[in-house]
Design a protein around this motif. Structure first.
Motif, short mmCIF file in Angstrom:
data_model
loop_
_atom_site.label_atom_id
_atom_site.label_comp_id
_atom_site.label_asym_id
_atom_site.label_seq_id
_atom_site.Cartn_x
_atom_site.Cartn_y
_atom_site.Cartn_z
N ALA A 261 31.10 17.51 -27.49
CA ALA A 261 29.91 18.35 -27.37
C ALA A 261 28.88 17.86 -28.38
O ALA A 261 29.19 17.75 -29.57
CB ALA A 261 30.25 19.82 -27.63
N VAL A 262 27.70 17.53 -27.90
CA VAL A 262 26.61 17.10 -28.77
C VAL A 262 25.69 18.31 -28.97
O VAL A 262 25.08 18.80 -28.02
CB VAL A 262 25.84 15.92 -28.15
CG1 VAL A 262 24.72 15.49 -29.10
CG2 VAL A 262 26.78 14.75 -27.86
N ILE A 263 25.64 18.79 -30.20
CA ILE A 263 24.96 20.05 -30.52
C ILE A 263 23.76 19.77 -31.41
O ILE A 263 23.88 19.06 -32.42
CB ILE A 263 25.92 21.02 -31.24
CG1 ILE A 263 27.16 21.27 -30.37
CG2 ILE A 263 25.22 22.33 -31.58
CD1 ILE A 263 28.27 21.99 -31.10
N THR A 264 22.63 20.34 -31.04
CA THR A 264 21.42 20.25 -31.87
C THR A 264 21.06 21.65 -32.34
O THR A 264 20.88 22.56 -31.52
CB THR A 264 20.25 19.64 -31.10
OG1 THR A 264 20.62 18.36 -30.61
CG2 THR A 264 19.02 19.51 -31.99
N VAL A 265 20.99 21.84 -33.65
CA VAL A 265 20.71 23.16 -34.23
C VAL A 265 19.36 23.12 -34.93
O VAL A 265 19.11 22.24 -35.77
CB VAL A 265 21.80 23.57 -35.24
CG1 VAL A 265 21.53 24.97 -35.77
CG2 VAL A 265 23.19 23.51 -34.59
N SER A 266 18.49 24.07 -34.59
CA SER A 266 17.17 24.14 -35.22
C SER A 266 17.23 24.94 -36.52
O SER A 266 18.23 25.60 -36.82
CB SER A 266 16.17 24.80 -34.27
OG SER A 266 16.47 26.18 -34.13
N ALA A 267 16.14 24.90 -37.28
CA ALA A 267 16.08 25.63 -38.55
C ALA A 267 16.22 27.13 -38.35
O ALA A 267 16.66 27.85 -39.26
CB ALA A 267 14.77 25.31 -39.27
N SER A 268 15.88 27.63 -37.16
CA SER A 268 15.99 29.06 -36.87
C SER A 268 17.42 29.47 -36.52
O SER A 268 17.70 30.66 -36.35
CB SER A 268 15.06 29.45 -35.72
OG SER A 268 15.47 28.83 -34.52
N GLY A 269 18.31 28.48 -36.39
CA GLY A 269 19.71 28.77 -36.07
C GLY A 269 20.03 28.68 -34.59
O GLY A 269 21.19 28.78 -34.20
N GLU A 270 19.02 28.48 -33.73
CA GLU A 270 19.27 28.35 -32.30
C GLU A 270 19.77 26.95 -31.97
O GLU A 270 19.41 25.98 -32.63
CB GLU A 270 18.01 28.67 -31.50
CG GLU A 270 17.59 30.13 -31.58
CD GLU A 270 18.67 31.06 -31.03
OE1 GLU A 270 19.30 30.73 -30.01
OE2 GLU A 270 18.89 32.13 -31.64
N ASN A 271 20.59 26.85 -30.91
CA ASN A 271 21.19 25.56 -30.60
C ASN A 271 21.05 25.17 -29.14
O ASN A 271 20.88 26.04 -28.27
CB ASN A 271 22.67 25.55 -30.99
CG ASN A 271 23.49 26.52 -30.16
OD1 ASN A 271 23.75 26.30 -28.99
ND2 ASN A 271 23.90 27.62 -30.78
N THR A 272 21.11 23.86 -28.87
CA THR A 272 21.28 23.33 -27.52
C THR A 272 22.54 22.47 -27.53
O THR A 272 22.88 21.86 -28.55
CB THR A 272 20.08 22.48 -27.08
OG1 THR A 272 19.96 21.34 -27.96
CG2 THR A 272 18.79 23.28 -27.13
N ILE A 273 23.24 22.43 -26.39
CA ILE A 273 24.53 21.75 -26.33
C ILE A 273 24.65 20.94 -25.04
O ILE A 273 24.35 21.45 -23.95
CB ILE A 273 25.70 22.76 -26.40
CG1 ILE A 273 25.58 23.66 -27.65
CG2 ILE A 273 27.04 22.03 -26.41
CD1 ILE A 273 26.61 24.77 -27.71
N VAL A 274 25.07 19.69 -25.16
CA VAL A 274 25.43 18.86 -24.02
C VAL A 274 26.91 18.52 -24.14
O VAL A 274 27.35 18.04 -25.20
CB VAL A 274 24.59 17.57 -23.96
CG1 VAL A 274 25.04 16.68 -22.80
CG2 VAL A 274 23.10 17.90 -23.83
N VAL A 275 27.69 18.77 -23.08
CA VAL A 275 29.13 18.60 -23.14
C VAL A 275 29.57 17.43 -22.25
O VAL A 275 29.16 17.34 -21.09
CB VAL A 275 29.87 19.89 -22.70
CG1 VAL A 275 31.38 19.65 -22.65
CG2 VAL A 275 29.55 21.03 -23.64
N LEU A 276 30.40 16.53 -22.80
CA LEU A 276 31.04 15.46 -22.05
C LEU A 276 32.51 15.84 -21.90
O LEU A 276 33.24 15.92 -22.90
CB LEU A 276 30.91 14.13 -22.79
CG LEU A 276 29.48 13.74 -23.23
CD1 LEU A 276 29.50 12.42 -23.98
CD2 LEU A 276 28.56 13.66 -22.02
N PRO A 277 33.02 16.09 -20.69
CA PRO A 277 34.35 16.68 -20.51
C PRO A 277 35.51 15.86 -21.06
O PRO A 277 36.42 16.42 -21.68
CB PRO A 277 34.46 16.84 -18.99
CG PRO A 277 33.06 16.86 -18.51
CD PRO A 277 32.29 15.96 -19.42
N GLY A 278 35.53 14.56 -20.84
CA GLY A 278 36.64 13.75 -21.33
C GLY A 278 37.98 14.29 -20.86
O GLY A 278 38.18 14.56 -19.66
#
Length: 312
Positions: free
Chosen positions: A103-120
């Motif tokens: 899972a590639v997770i990007t977290v902003s300074a406000s604490g909100e996140n976006t996630i891209v998942v590679l199942p493997g």
């Protein structure tokens, strides 16, 4: 994190789901399409919705077994860290030739996140793999499922379940309609609730949580729990709609907070709580999970102080 968890008397929980290594980056804000931003972080930690929920439940004293898979690669060590430390049953976790889920997770300074998942390796948790653990699943009092494994594995786990089935279909992927409707409760956020209705070919007319919850009940779900972030949660059952408040906190990182809620919910259900009381506890655990970075790294253990709901 504690390495020894005291188990309260409760029923057996089996989680059939994903196990990932999380690669987390931190940015001042989320990038716009086509934009490049500089970030920090880049370290691996334990994740995957199935593993997150299993660890959250085990840390709170639940009797938990995990059914899932990882790869024979360095990322597997990161992915399994807290599953091992929590003391849950890992005998149904396989090592495959596929890479560990990522899972590639990007977290902003406000604490909100976006996630891209590679199942493997999670893609190997099919019906045939689930069948290898049929006895474990049939013996569970609660079977907890998400949307990060193949639909065939999801459907077969529900078919095998003799106890209560709890479903957090995140992400919302196509699964068997009748299998999905066996969820009790269906656990979803507002976006997921709308997608579930669409999957059931019941177009919704409103994004109002109360209306979504009613429509999900009308679609055939026995009970529904909608998680609403800082607004708390909403339980829909035969008694009607019950609003669940959440503590007011300043979030550091919301990654995995919904999974902490799910793990806490099934733990309290396994101990005999009703759905409303279990959701009230889960809201406090979910809030606690936002106060530290990471998913499993942030989860509280049984006995730890949890944020309180104001005027409760």
């Amino acid at each position: 994190m504690t390495t020894s968890v005291s188990r309260r008397e409760g029923k057996k929980i089996v989680v059939v789901g994903s196990i990932n290594a999380d690669l987390t980056t931190r940015v001042a804000r989320h990038p716009h399409p086509g934009e490049t931003l500089m970030g920090t972080g880049g370290t691996f930690s334990a994740g995957g919705k199935g593993a997150n929920q299993a660890v959250a439940a085990a840390l709170l004293g639940g009797d938990v077994a995990m059914v899932g898979a990882v790869g024979a690669d360095p990322q597997a060590e990161a992915a399994l860290t807290h599953l091992r430390r929590s003391g849950l049953d890992m005998r149904a976790v396989a090592t495959t030739t596929e890479p560990t889920g990522l899972a590639v997770i990007t977290v902003s300074a406000s604490g909100e996140n976006t996630i891209v998942v590679l199942p493997g390796a999670n893609a190997t948790v099919t019906a045939s793999y689930v069948d290898q653990h049929a006895e474990l699943i049939r013996g569970a009092d609660i079977v907890l499922l998400q949307g990060e494994i193949p639909a065939s594995g999801f459907d077969r786990a529900v078919e095998l379940a003799a106890g209560r089935v709890v479903v957090n279909l995140a992400p919302v992927v196509p699964v068997g309609k009748q299998r999905l409707l066996e969820a009790n409760p269906l656990l979803a956020n507002e976006h997921e609730a709308a997608l579930v209705l669409e999957q059931l070919e019941r177009p919704h007319e409103s994004d109002d949580p109360h209306q979504l919850a009613r429509e999900l009940r009308e679609a055939g779900f026995q009970t529904v729990v909608l998680t609403l972030g800082a607004a708390g949660a909403l339980v829909a059952d035969e008694q009607g709609l019950t609003e669940i408040p959440t503590p007011k906190v300043q979030p550091v990182d919301t990654t995995g907070a919904g999974d902490a809620f799910a793990g806490a919910l099934v733990t309290r259900l396994s101990e005999g709580d009703g759905l409303v009381d279990a959701a009230r506890f889960a809201a406090r655990v979910g809030a606690a999970a936002t106060l530290a970075r990471g998913a499993q790294d942030s989860y509280p253990a049984a006995g730890e102080q949890l944020p309180e709901v104001e005027n409760s």
